[in-house]
Structure formats: C-alpha cells, structure tokens
Write an enzyme that holds these catalytic residues in place. Structure first.
Site, PDB file in Angstrom:
ATOM      1  N   ASP A   1      -3.502  -5.667   1.817  1.00  0.00           N
ATOM      2  CA  ASP A   1      -3.463  -5.251   3.221  1.00  0.00           C
ATOM      3  C   ASP A   1      -3.772  -3.761   3.397  1.00  0.00           C
ATOM      4  OD1 ASP A   1      -2.880  -5.707   6.061  1.00  0.00           O
ATOM      5  OD2 ASP A   1      -1.240  -4.323   5.674  1.00  0.00           O
TER       6      ASP A   1
ATOM      7  N   HIS B   1       3.495   6.362  10.849  1.00  0.00           N
ATOM      8  CA  HIS B   1       2.739   7.557  10.466  1.00  0.00           C
ATOM      9  C   HIS B   1       3.409   8.744  11.133  1.00  0.00           C
ATOM     10  CE1 HIS B   1      -0.542   5.519   8.444  1.00  0.00           C
ATOM     11  NE2 HIS B   1      -0.665   4.691   9.459  1.00  0.00           N
TER      12      HIS B   1
ATOM     13  N   HIS C   1      -6.249  -9.412   4.642  1.00  0.00           N
ATOM     14  CA  HIS C   1      -6.660  -8.412   5.642  1.00  0.00           C
ATOM     15  C   HIS C   1      -8.160  -8.640   5.823  1.00  0.00           C
ATOM     16  CE1 HIS C   1      -6.938  -4.118   7.224  1.00  0.00           C
ATOM     17  NE2 HIS C   1      -8.203  -4.400   6.929  1.00  0.00           N
TER      18      HIS C   1
ATOM     19  N   PHE D   1      -4.851   4.819  11.188  1.00  0.00           N
ATOM     20  CA  PHE D   1      -4.618   3.569  11.913  1.00  0.00           C
ATOM     21  C   PHE D   1      -3.161   3.155  11.734  1.00  0.00           C
ATOM     22  CE2 PHE D   1      -9.170   3.203  10.727  1.00  0.00           C
ATOM     23  CZ  PHE D   1      -9.744   2.769  11.918  1.00  0.00           C
ATOM     24  N   GLY D   2      -2.513   2.661  12.785  1.00  0.00           N
ATOM     25  CA  GLY D   2      -1.176   2.099  12.611  1.00  0.00           C
ATOM     26  C   GLY D   2      -0.278   2.292  13.816  1.00  0.00           C
TER      27      GLY D   2
ATOM     28  N   HIS E   1      -2.622 -10.173  10.900  1.00  0.00           N
ATOM     29  CA  HIS E   1      -3.007  -9.536  12.176  1.00  0.00           C
ATOM     30  C   HIS E   1      -4.307 -10.049  12.809  1.00  0.00           C
ATOM     31  CE1 HIS E   1      -5.159  -7.151   9.203  1.00  0.00           C
ATOM     32  NE2 HIS E   1      -4.140  -6.372   8.930  1.00  0.00           N
TER      33      HIS E   1
ATOM     34  N   ASP F   1       3.294  -5.799  11.665  1.00  0.00           N
ATOM     35  CA  ASP F   1       2.431  -4.794  11.008  1.00  0.00           C
ATOM     36  C   ASP F   1       2.968  -3.388  11.284  1.00  0.00           C
ATOM     37  OD1 ASP F   1       0.513  -3.633   9.481  1.00  0.00           O
ATOM     38  OD2 ASP F   1      -1.183  -4.139  10.775  1.00  0.00           O
TER      39      ASP F   1
ATOM     40  N   ASN G   1       0.817  -1.221   0.000  1.00  0.00           N
ATOM     41  CA  ASN G   1       0.000   0.000   0.000  1.00  0.00           C
ATOM     42  C   ASN G   1       0.848   1.269   0.000  1.00  0.00           C
ATOM     43  OD1 ASN G   1       0.765  -0.465   2.699  1.00  0.00           O
ATOM     44  ND2 ASN G   1      -1.126   0.374   3.559  1.00  0.00           N
TER      45      ASN G   1
HETATM   46  O1  DOR Z   1      -3.411  -0.156  11.413  1.00  0.00           O
HETATM   47  C1  DOR Z   1      -3.162  -0.411  10.247  1.00  0.00           C
HETATM   48  N1  DOR Z   1      -2.291   0.349   9.533  1.00  0.00           N
HETATM   49  N2  DOR Z   1      -3.784  -1.436   9.665  1.00  0.00           N
HETATM   50  C2  DOR Z   1      -3.689  -1.674   8.349  1.00  0.00           C
HETATM   51  O2  DOR Z   1      -4.280  -2.624   7.887  1.00  0.00           O
HETATM   52  C3  DOR Z   1      -2.900  -0.775   7.478  1.00  0.00           C
HETATM   53  C4  DOR Z   1      -1.854  -0.078   8.257  1.00  0.00           C
HETATM   54  C5  DOR Z   1      -1.231   1.081   7.510  1.00  0.00           C
HETATM   55  O3  DOR Z   1      -0.857   0.913   6.336  1.00  0.00           O
HETATM   56  O4  DOR Z   1      -1.056   2.141   8.101  1.00  0.00           O
HETATM   57 ZN    ZN Z   2      -0.567  -4.041   7.573  1.00  0.00          ZN
END
Ligand code: DOR
Ligand code: ZN
Length: 432
Positions: free
Chosen positions: A152, A309, A179, A323-324, A232, A305, A94
């Site tokens: 994903d 960010h 995913h 998310f991340g 995950h 994972d 991604n």
């Molecule tokens: O928390 C996440 N962040 N889940 C995901 O499936 C993608 C990922 C991201 O690329 O930041």
């Molecule tokens: Zn991921």
C-alpha cells in the site's frame, strides 16, 4: 473484571433484528444479555438511546511506527482508534524500516501489547522495501503474525511478481490487499483529472489509472484463486469491475473510505492540501457509484486509510505536499451522517462493513454480540452531534479536510476486552 452496559440497542446481524438489552461483560467475554440485569456493585455504562455494535475494525490504517513517530505512533494511533470507536486496526507496512520481515512484524505486535488502546493486526509488505522488485519473506511474516500482505502506497507494477505473490498468499491462506494504481498513467498527477484540476492548473490522475490495475488484479486473482482485497476504491469504473468479478465468482473483496464517499474533487479548491490523497477525491457520479456498491454488497468494507502527516509537511505548495487524510476520529460520524441518515446503509449493513467483513477477510475471530463472544463493543449515539475540530483529535497529526463539519451519530464509548478504552468522546488510558 465486570462491566455492565445498560439499556442499549444491540445490533448483531447474526440475530437479524435489533433488540434492547443490558450486556454484562465478565473477564473479557460477554457473560449475559438480558433485560434489567442488576447493576449492584458493578461498573456501569448507561447506553440509553445508544446502539451497541460488535467492535469496529479498521482494516486500513497507517500507524507510522517505526520510523515516522512525529506523525503517529502505535500508542497515539490506537488511542485515535479508541476515540473513533474502533477496537482493532490493521497496520499498513509503509514504515521505516518497511514491515517486510518477521522482526518488524514482531516489533509492532510487542509495541501494541505494551501501549495499544486497540488490537493491532500487522500487514506485511508484498515486496522487499515495497519496491516492487523482489518478494518479501511472506511465510515468515505470516508465522510472526501478519494477517495480510500489501505494498500500500505503491502498486506492484510487475504483473509476474504479483502473480507469484498471489500464489504464495493463496498457499498461506492470507489475502493480498492491492493499492491499484498504474503509475505511468497517473504520471505524477496530484488530484482527479477533470475540470477542477484544469481550473487549478494542477496535473490530474485519470480514473483509468486505478481501473486498469483493478482489472489486472481481478484477472490474476481469477487465475491464482488468491483472495484479493482492493484498497480504497474511488471510481465508478472500479465498482463496476468488482461487481462483475464477484458475479463470476472471483474471490475479490473491496473497501471504500469515508473521504471518498463524502467529498468530491472540489474539496481541493483553494489548494487545500488536507484534501490531497491517493487515490484522489473524485466526482459526484463516482460517489453515487460507491454508495450503490456499498448498498448492493459490491463493496464489503468501510476502512479509513488513516494517513497522518505533520502540519509542516502539508503546509506546502500543493504539488509538494504528501498524499493522505486522517480517518480514525471522523469515520463513524461520516458513516452515520452520510450513509445511515441518508438511507444508504441499514444498521446491520454498518455492522457488516465495519466489523464482521473486515474480521472475515483478515481471518480474525468472528465478530458478534452474543453470550460467549469477545467483549469488544462499539457504542454509538445516533443523535449526538459534534463539530469536527482537529484540536480535539488525539492523533499526533491534524490533516483532516473535515475541519468544521457537523457530524451526527458519534461513538460515545469503546469497549475492548471488557475494558473501557473511550468514554464520552475521550480515550481512557488502559492498564497496559
Ligand atoms: O493518500 C495516501 N496516503 N495514499 C496512500 O496510498 C498512502 C498513504 C500514506 O501512507 O500516506
Ligand atoms: Zn493506505
């Protein structure tokens, strides 16, 4: 080029029992393992009191290049991998552009060869742009070096398309990494559905949003014979579905992340956006089930994972933050503190879940610590303690919910191809 690792304890599931040995690496291979190898004239690492594992592979990492180099690059992400004790990472597609064609796969491999502090295994997208509409050119990507396919970050919502993807993947002998998320049921939620979400006034994501897709993909894997890997896993129900499918002989494997086996939804209290992740952190009962799944073999792999960010992106109202969670630099400490010290996993099981199984699932060379094998070695001091401070991270980002945690059991050296990529918790620049 020679490197001697002295006085470590070798963990190699193939040999069953840990044993004390010096390990001599010559030109990227393990040339000799014995007691008291002479160190005269050879670069030496003292591994007294440390454990030697086959090089760890993190099969779920977001390196963000191309396109989001302000979050992470292939150079910075692989340095974070080296600092975390990893010798290999599989890179999720991604990026921008999405890794949905051979040119992007080749770009990633070229960048990794120039600037990588670890091996990089690109994962190609299942659908063009990961948009879930049209299959990406899978055969072409496999030829260019893709080791698996995944959208994903997004589910493949169309079951017919996922069936087709699995049929191609089976022909290509490459796994599909899923995913699992029913986005209609997740309905724009931002954390686990339950009491804490209600208290915080945040919209919840129910466990069933994951489990419905785990069940669907297990059925499709059963139908097509495709190797399916569930990314995950976060809920007790998913563990149950995977356990049952494995009993019936379905070709399914699964991974769990350190944040999902360590933290509950309560980490979100205070609207902590560094604990915002998809799938969300769940409950104590889910953590217990994930640990049982790890211990009994239902869960094959620990993967981070790693999802960098930037601070300005996380520094927002909870609903608007991405998310991340970062994973590479805290994974080993969490595995030792939460799983090894608490008696959930043996050292052999750690070697399987962090090195042997990821390699087997991705079709990579077998991981072992024996004469003749690749000199990829993760050296861990099981007694070393450290307080997590994102200022110490070599990742370009710092979005970790583990800030201030004391971890016990840390990687103290990483050896890639017989060269040191990390020593004494600090990455060593490679000659690349
Ligand atoms: O928390 C996440 N962040 N889940 C995901 O499936 C993608 C990922 C991201 O690329 O930041
Ligand atoms: Zn991921």
């Amino acid at each position: 080029m020679k490197l001697l690792i002295k006085n470590g304890t070798v963990i190699d599931p193939a040999t069953d029992k840990p044993f004390q040995a010096d390990v001599l690496c010559v030109d990227g291979k393990i040339a000799k393992m014995a007691e008291n190898i002479s160190s005269r004239g050879v670069k030496t690492i003292d591994a007294t009191g440390c454990l030697l594992f086959p090089g760890f592979i993190d099969m779920h990492v977001h390196l963000r290049e191309p396109g989001f180099e302000y979050k992470e690059t292939i150079a910075s992400g692989t340095r974070a991998a080296a600092r975390g004790g990893f010798t290999g990472v599989a890179a999720m597609p991604n990026t921008a552009p999405v890794a949905d064609n051979a040119a992007v796969i080749r770009f990633i491999l070229e960048k990794a060869a120039q600037s990588g502090s670890s091996r990089v295994y690109p994962i190609g997208a299942i659908t063009k742009g990961s948009q879930g509409k049209e299959l990406a050119p899978m055969a072409e990507m496999k030829k260019a070096g893709a080791v698996a396919f995944s959208d994903d970050g997004h589910p493949v919502t169309n079951a017919y398309l996922m069936r087709q993807a699995m049929e191609y993947a089976r022909m290509l002998k490459v796994p599909i990494i899923s995913h699992c998320e029913d986005t209609a049921l997740a309905a724009g939620g931002v954390m686990n559905e339950g009491y804490t979400a209600t208290v915080l006034g945040l919209k919840g994501i129910p466990s069933a949003a994951e489990e419905i897709m785990v069940a669907r993909d297990i059925l499709l894997a059963e139908m097509t014979g495709c190797a399916l890997h569930i990314a995950h896993v976060s809920t007790a129900g998913s563990v149950r579905l995977i356990r049952d499918a494995k009993r019936r002989g379905v070709p399914v494997t699964a991974e769990v992340t350190p944040h999902h086996f360590t933290l509950t939804e309560e980490a979100v209290l205070g609207y902590n956006t560094n604990a915002k992740v998809n799938p969300p952190l769940r409950t104590e009962a889910d953590i217990e089930a994930l640990k049982e799944g790890l211990a009994d073999g239902t869960i094959d792999v620990i993967a981070t994972d790693h999802a960098p960010h930037a601070t300005h992106e996380k520094d927002k109202e909870f609903d608007y933050a991405p998310f991340g969670i970062l994973g590479l630099e805290t994974a080993v400490g969490l595995i030792f503190s939460e799983l090894v010290d608490k008696g959930v996993l043996t050292l052999n099981q750690v070697a399987c879940k962090c090195a042997l199984n990821p390699a087997r699932i991705l079709g990579l060379p077998e991981k072992k610590l024996q004469v003749g094998s690749d000199a990829d070695i993760t050296i861990i001091d099981p007694n070393r303690r450290e307080i997590v401070d994102p200022k110490d991270f070599v990742s370009l980002s710092s979005n970790s919910p583990f800030n201030g945690f004391t971890l016990k059991g840390l990687p103290v050296a990483t050896i890639l191809d017989g060269r040191i990529t990390m020593q004494d918790r600090v990455p060593v620049s490679t000659t690349n």
